[in-house]
Design an enzyme around this catalytic site. Structure first.
Site, PDB file in Angstrom:
ATOM      1  N   ASP A   1       0.822  -1.202   0.000  1.00 27.34           N
ATOM      2  CA  ASP A   1       0.000   0.000   0.000  1.00 27.34           C
ATOM      3  C   ASP A   1       0.857   1.253   0.000  1.00 27.34           C
ATOM      4  O   ASP A   1       1.854   1.342   0.723  1.00 27.34           O
ATOM      5  CB  ASP A   1      -0.900  -0.018   1.245  1.00 27.34           C
ATOM      6  CG  ASP A   1      -1.831   1.165   1.301  1.00 27.34           C
ATOM      7  OD1 ASP A   1      -2.708   1.258   0.431  1.00 27.34           O
ATOM      8  OD2 ASP A   1      -1.682   1.997   2.221  1.00 27.34           O
TER       9      ASP A   1
ATOM     10  N   GLU B   1      13.527 -15.247  -0.663  1.00 21.77           N
ATOM     11  CA  GLU B   1      13.731 -16.418   0.193  1.00 21.77           C
ATOM     12  C   GLU B   1      12.519 -17.342   0.164  1.00 21.77           C
ATOM     13  O   GLU B   1      12.632 -18.555   0.344  1.00 21.77           O
ATOM     14  CB  GLU B   1      13.981 -15.983   1.643  1.00 21.77           C
ATOM     15  CG  GLU B   1      15.291 -15.283   1.891  1.00 21.77           C
ATOM     16  CD  GLU B   1      15.446 -14.924   3.360  1.00 21.77           C
ATOM     17  OE1 GLU B   1      14.915 -15.680   4.215  1.00 21.77           O
ATOM     18  OE2 GLU B   1      16.070 -13.879   3.664  1.00 21.77           O
TER      19      GLU B   1
END
Length: 536
Positions: A213, A266
């Site tokens: 956002d 990751e």
């Protein structure tokens, strides 16, 4: 004559990541489905409707905030970034949602709000105690001017100054949005570490990515310099009268985004940034350039466009691809702007126009975000003043309709069953939406819902639409024509965006009509809301 747009991204579908060319369905949880009869949608409600979502053929869902919040901005003022607000359920409810979505083959994207928190957040409560505490520099504080006024001229998005006085700390704190949404100080390494820890918390639970956002609001000018006036501002809102050079868009934002991308890698997780403002295209390119920043971004370029035109569509896509090799994302509606049928329709038939807009959106090159209810062709709801809850609408009434009209409850059933909701809901259901309810459209052969399902399936079946290049062809308003070309096929896409029949010469092209709109074809005038996709 051809106008060619970036062909160097023409890749075989098989080598793309899942999100490239995907269709992601946005769910606004307060208004999607209510499982406990309190008039507010919740996580269990979402889970109960995931079979419906999967039946659309979309690749994933984006769920707007469901975190603990006092709801001053309906979830975008987060008081605990690791907890589910009780009105939506529990962490266990979210885990069940995630498990069910994955079982249905749906990716799950959730919002992350890193630019600001809530005044009820424990971090802010600690920070406002004084300048020497553990979290004193976790938010943006500044002394008053000699005359007692705020530190500079920055204005908040919703209305009023971007500074509020805190009598406890004897300083002003900054907020780009509501006073109840103090801005986090992401220049502080401790704050960055905490937000990365929040991200890891949700990644460990198994989410597939984040919608970020207000990404260009992450950092401000530490010198707190005044913004200059914006010459030619059309709005009378103070925020729009300024050129937002210093209260947002700091160049160090990309350094934080690189740290976030490293974490996302990751987990092989996806990131899409929301970037608004006058420099959105430039900043979207900056935030997605290369392999160590965000995967993609979207702006308000179509959401804030009041009038539909072929030139506006062409310009948005050509401007993007002229500035970056990054993958684009597009949407015509979301929880912040007027629904596309009400915003762009000018005398056309609602059902036909909704079908045409979904066909156009799904023919564009990029990742597609489809807001809940767009598959039904919903109009922007009429919400009377006494039922408004959106702080932006209330503060700026009557200059803006605000965001309530696009956030009303999803109509699942007809009026006899209150749209699948209790008799009183947090926002009223527009009476016009009952005839467009899911149950009504499921039982109608030629409905927006069934046509949208067919459109999404069609996009999946054609690698040129998911992964191919886009080449715009010369055409006069209101006709938009372009070619989507992939490794295995070439498609001609033609749309009449106007209010009357339109001519476009297709003599240079021969092929098979795969998708006609309103019975259109290359050998006759294009009807209103008409068009076609033809295999060349």
């Amino acid at each position: 004559m051809l106008k060619t747009v970036n062909n160097k991204n023409n890749k075989d579908l098989r080598v793309l990541n899942w999100w490239q060319g995907a269709v992601i369905y946005q769910i606004y949880p307060r208004s999607f489905c209510d499982s406990n009869g309190d008039g507010i949608g919740d996580l269990k409600g979402i889970t109960s409707k995931l079979d419906y979502v999967a039946s659309l053929g979309v690749d994933g869902i984006w769920i707007s905030p469901f975190f603990k919040s006092p709801m001053h901005d309906f979830g975008y003022d987060v008081s605990d970034f690791r907890q589910v607000d009780s009105i939506f359920g529990t962490l266990e409810d979210f885990d069940e949602l995630l498990t069910r979505a994955h079982a249905l083959g749906l990716k799950v994207i959730i919002d992350q709000v890193y630019s600001h928190a809530s005044i009820e957040c424990d971090w802010f409560k600690e920070s406002r105690k004084g300048p020497k505490g553990d979290k004193s520099d976790w938010f943006i504080w500044a002394d008053a001017k000699a005359d007692g006024g705020p530190p500079n001229n920055w204005q908040a998005v919703f209305a009023g100054p971007a500074w509020t006085w805190c009598s406890l700390r004897k300083q002003y704190y900054m907020h780009n949005f509501l006073p109840e949404q103090p801005d986090l100080n992401l220049h502080n390494p401790e704050v960055q570490e905490e937000m990365l820890a929040v991200a890891r918390f949700w990644l460990e639970r198994g989410v597939d990515g984040f919608r970020l956002d207000a990404t260009n609001h992450y950092m401000h000018d530490p010198e707190l310099r005044d913004n200059p006036a914006y010459e030619g501002a059309e709005s009378n809102k103070p925020f729009d009268m300024q050129d937002q050079i210093y209260n947002q868009s700091h160049p160090d934002i990309t350094k934080f985004l690189k740290r976030l991308r490293a974490l996302m890698d990751e987990y092989d997780a996806f990131t899409v940034a929301e970037v608004g403002g006058r420099r959105s295209l430039k900043e979207m390119a900056e935030y997605t350039e290369g392999d160590d920043l965000l995967h993609t971004a979207y702006s308000f370029i179509f959401l804030e466009e009041d009038n539909l035109s072929a030139d506006a569509i062409r310009k948005a896509l050509t401007d993007w691809e002229s500035q970056t090799d990054s993958w684009p994302s597009w949407t015509f509606s979301n929880h912040d702007r007027k629904r596309v049928v009400s915003r762009w329709m000018r005398g056309q038939n609602r059902q036909d126009f909704a079908n045409a807009m979904n066909a156009l959106l799904l023919a564009l090159r990029g990742t597609i975000f489809m807001y809940q209810g767009e598959e039904l062709g919903l109009q922007h709801a009429d919400v009377p003043f006494e039922r408004l809850v959106d702080p932006e609408a209330i503060k700026n009434w009557p200059d803006t309709l605000g965001r309530d009209g696009c956030r009303t409850p999803m109509p699942w059933h007809n009026s006899a069953e209150s749209g699948g909701w209790p008799s009183y809901t947090w926002l009223p259901i527009d009476e016009r939406h009952y005839d467009l309810a899911v149950c009504q459209q499921e039982n109608t052969q030629a409905s927006n819902l069934k046509f949208t399902r067919d459109l999404i399936a069609f996009r999946k079946q054609h690698s040129a639409l998911k992964a191919g290049s886009i080449t715009f062809l010369e055409s006069d308003e209101p006709v938009l024509a372009f070619i989507r070309e992939g490794a295995e096929e070439k498609l001609l896409c033609v749309f009449n965006l106007g209010e009357a029949e339109a001519d476009w010469c297709a003599e240079a092209y021969e092929g098979e009509i795969l998708l006609p709109l309103m019975g259109a074809g290359p050998d006759k005038p294009l009807p209103v809301c008409g068009g076609y996709i033809m295999k060349l």
